[in-house]
Design a protein around this motif. Sequence first.
Motif, PDB file in Angstrom:
ATOM      1  N   PRO A 140     -11.965   4.218 -46.183  1.00 12.74           N
ATOM      2  CA  PRO A 140     -10.998   3.185 -46.541  1.00 12.74           C
ATOM      3  C   PRO A 140      -9.941   2.971 -45.454  1.00 12.74           C
ATOM      4  O   PRO A 140      -9.482   1.838 -45.255  1.00 12.74           O
ATOM      5  CB  PRO A 140     -10.370   3.731 -47.829  1.00 12.74           C
ATOM      6  CG  PRO A 140     -11.449   4.545 -48.445  1.00 12.74           C
ATOM      7  CD  PRO A 140     -12.129   5.210 -47.268  1.00 12.74           C
ATOM      8  N   ALA A 141      -9.564   4.020 -44.741  1.00 12.86           N
ATOM      9  CA  ALA A 141      -8.568   3.878 -43.673  1.00 12.86           C
ATOM     10  C   ALA A 141      -9.068   2.966 -42.567  1.00 12.86           C
ATOM     11  O   ALA A 141      -8.278   2.231 -41.954  1.00 12.86           O
ATOM     12  CB  ALA A 141      -8.217   5.252 -43.108  1.00 12.86           C
ATOM     13  N   GLU A 142     -10.378   2.983 -42.299  1.00 13.15           N
ATOM     14  CA  GLU A 142     -10.933   2.108 -41.264  1.00 13.15           C
ATOM     15  C   GLU A 142     -10.910   0.648 -41.716  1.00 13.15           C
ATOM     16  O   GLU A 142     -10.678  -0.259 -40.899  1.00 13.15           O
ATOM     17  CB  GLU A 142     -12.349   2.559 -40.921  1.00 13.15           C
ATOM     18  CG  GLU A 142     -12.354   3.874 -40.148  1.00 13.15           C
ATOM     19  CD  GLU A 142     -13.745   4.434 -39.912  1.00 13.15           C
ATOM     20  OE1 GLU A 142     -14.054   4.788 -38.751  1.00 13.15           O
ATOM     21  OE2 GLU A 142     -14.529   4.536 -40.880  1.00 13.15           O
ATOM     22  N   VAL A 143     -11.118   0.419 -42.998  1.00  9.69           N
ATOM     23  CA  VAL A 143     -10.987  -0.942 -43.526  1.00  9.69           C
ATOM     24  C   VAL A 143      -9.526  -1.380 -43.455  1.00  9.69           C
ATOM     25  O   VAL A 143      -9.217  -2.519 -43.077  1.00  9.69           O
ATOM     26  CB  VAL A 143     -11.500  -1.017 -44.976  1.00  9.69           C
ATOM     27  CG1 VAL A 143     -11.285  -2.419 -45.547  1.00  9.69           C
ATOM     28  CG2 VAL A 143     -12.976  -0.644 -45.046  1.00  9.69           C
ATOM     29  N   ALA A 144      -8.610  -0.481 -43.788  1.00 10.21           N
ATOM     30  CA  ALA A 144      -7.179  -0.810 -43.766  1.00 10.21           C
ATOM     31  C   ALA A 144      -6.726  -1.257 -42.382  1.00 10.21           C
ATOM     32  O   ALA A 144      -5.934  -2.194 -42.255  1.00 10.21           O
ATOM     33  CB  ALA A 144      -6.369   0.400 -44.228  1.00 10.21           C
ATOM     34  N   LYS A 145      -7.216  -0.601 -41.354  1.00  7.96           N
ATOM     35  CA  LYS A 145      -6.845  -0.991 -39.984  1.00  7.96           C
ATOM     36  C   LYS A 145      -7.306  -2.403 -39.677  1.00  7.96           C
ATOM     37  O   LYS A 145      -6.598  -3.176 -39.017  1.00  7.96           O
ATOM     38  CB  LYS A 145      -7.441  -0.005 -38.983  1.00  7.96           C
ATOM     39  CG  LYS A 145      -6.821   1.377 -39.025  1.00  7.96           C
ATOM     40  CD  LYS A 145      -7.537   2.317 -38.071  1.00  7.96           C
ATOM     41  CE  LYS A 145      -6.983   3.739 -38.172  1.00  7.96           C
ATOM     42  NZ  LYS A 145      -7.719   4.675 -37.275  1.00  7.96           N
ATOM     43  N   ALA A 146      -8.506  -2.751 -40.149  1.00  6.97           N
ATOM     44  CA  ALA A 146      -9.024  -4.101 -39.925  1.00  6.97           C
ATOM     45  C   ALA A 146      -8.198  -5.133 -40.685  1.00  6.97           C
ATOM     46  O   ALA A 146      -7.910  -6.223 -40.174  1.00  6.97           O
ATOM     47  CB  ALA A 146     -10.489  -4.170 -40.351  1.00  6.97           C
ATOM     48  N   VAL A 147      -7.801  -4.798 -41.912  1.00  8.54           N
ATOM     49  CA  VAL A 147      -6.979  -5.714 -42.708  1.00  8.54           C
ATOM     50  C   VAL A 147      -5.635  -5.951 -42.028  1.00  8.54           C
ATOM     51  O   VAL A 147      -5.175  -7.096 -41.909  1.00  8.54           O
ATOM     52  CB  VAL A 147      -6.772  -5.159 -44.128  1.00  8.54           C
ATOM     53  CG1 VAL A 147      -5.775  -6.026 -44.902  1.00  8.54           C
ATOM     54  CG2 VAL A 147      -8.097  -5.081 -44.874  1.00  8.54           C
ATOM     55  N   ALA A 148      -4.999  -4.891 -41.572  1.00  4.49           N
ATOM     56  CA  ALA A 148      -3.697  -5.031 -40.907  1.00  4.49           C
ATOM     57  C   ALA A 148      -3.819  -5.881 -39.648  1.00  4.49           C
ATOM     58  O   ALA A 148      -2.951  -6.711 -39.359  1.00  4.49           O
ATOM     59  CB  ALA A 148      -3.133  -3.653 -40.570  1.00  4.49           C
ATOM     60  N   PHE A 149      -4.902  -5.689 -38.904  1.00  3.63           N
ATOM     61  CA  PHE A 149      -5.133  -6.495 -37.703  1.00  3.63           C
ATOM     62  C   PHE A 149      -5.233  -7.973 -38.054  1.00  3.63           C
ATOM     63  O   PHE A 149      -4.573  -8.822 -37.444  1.00  3.63           O
ATOM     64  CB  PHE A 149      -6.407  -6.021 -37.007  1.00  3.63           C
ATOM     65  CG  PHE A 149      -6.895  -6.957 -35.933  1.00  3.63           C
ATOM     66  CD1 PHE A 149      -6.226  -7.058 -34.720  1.00  3.63           C
ATOM     67  CD2 PHE A 149      -8.031  -7.735 -36.142  1.00  3.63           C
ATOM     68  CE1 PHE A 149      -6.677  -7.937 -33.733  1.00  3.63           C
ATOM     69  CE2 PHE A 149      -8.479  -8.611 -35.164  1.00  3.63           C
ATOM     70  CZ  PHE A 149      -7.803  -8.708 -33.955  1.00  3.63           C
TER      71      PHE A 149
END
Length: 247
Positions: free
Chosen positions: A216-225
Amino acid sequence: MGRYEGRNVVITGGSSGFGLATARLLVDEGARVLITGRRRDALDAARSRLGDNATAVRSDASSLSDIRALADRVQAEFGTIDALFANAGVNGFAPFEETSEKLFDELLTSNAKGPYFTVQKLAPLLAEGSGVVLTTSVANVLGLPALSAYAASKAALRSMTRSFARELLPRKVRVNAVSPGPIDSGILEKSMPLETAEQTKEQMAADNPMVRMGTPAEVAKAVAFLAFDATYTTGAELAVDGGGSQL
């Protein structure tokens, strides 16, 4: 000072999984985040983990009355917002021949109708230069068994991403989608016996080009980007899937 200090963000479906991970990332970097979910106990647990910069609001993303009430709450809480992560949705597995009308309606209502009206009702609160992120899925481009109705709901959301992006351009609001692949978010354990879930995860990892599941943290980074840093990108879908839909 955090990267997102002073930013106001709304995340639907923020009490677990991708939504909670994104809320965690943004709060840690100074943002004020309002998360939603259907279960009060899960929301309270998430709010406790996130701290004072988070607000947890019980709201069913498939209910138009709840969505309207959410818009009023967000306006009262923040005035304007800098990002909206329309992430709330549901999973549903059934072979095409066994898919019921009830399951079909549930998937299309939660995964397509809900996000559509969430963006519609919150759009007036989006500040100039803000970003909207929708959660699609690699299922909308892959012919995966037992996911026909789910895939259709996510394909509808992919189309909406482009339409919203075009229609919100005059307001200088960007709209993009994050498309997760096999992510170890804990959802499999909730939908099937533990032993079956572990076997499924092992198979998904073995089938993936990167030979692992994502986090989920890897998805979160993409969302923030997409929400804040992709300032010359709109209407796009970013796959976070270990290359599963690309290679």
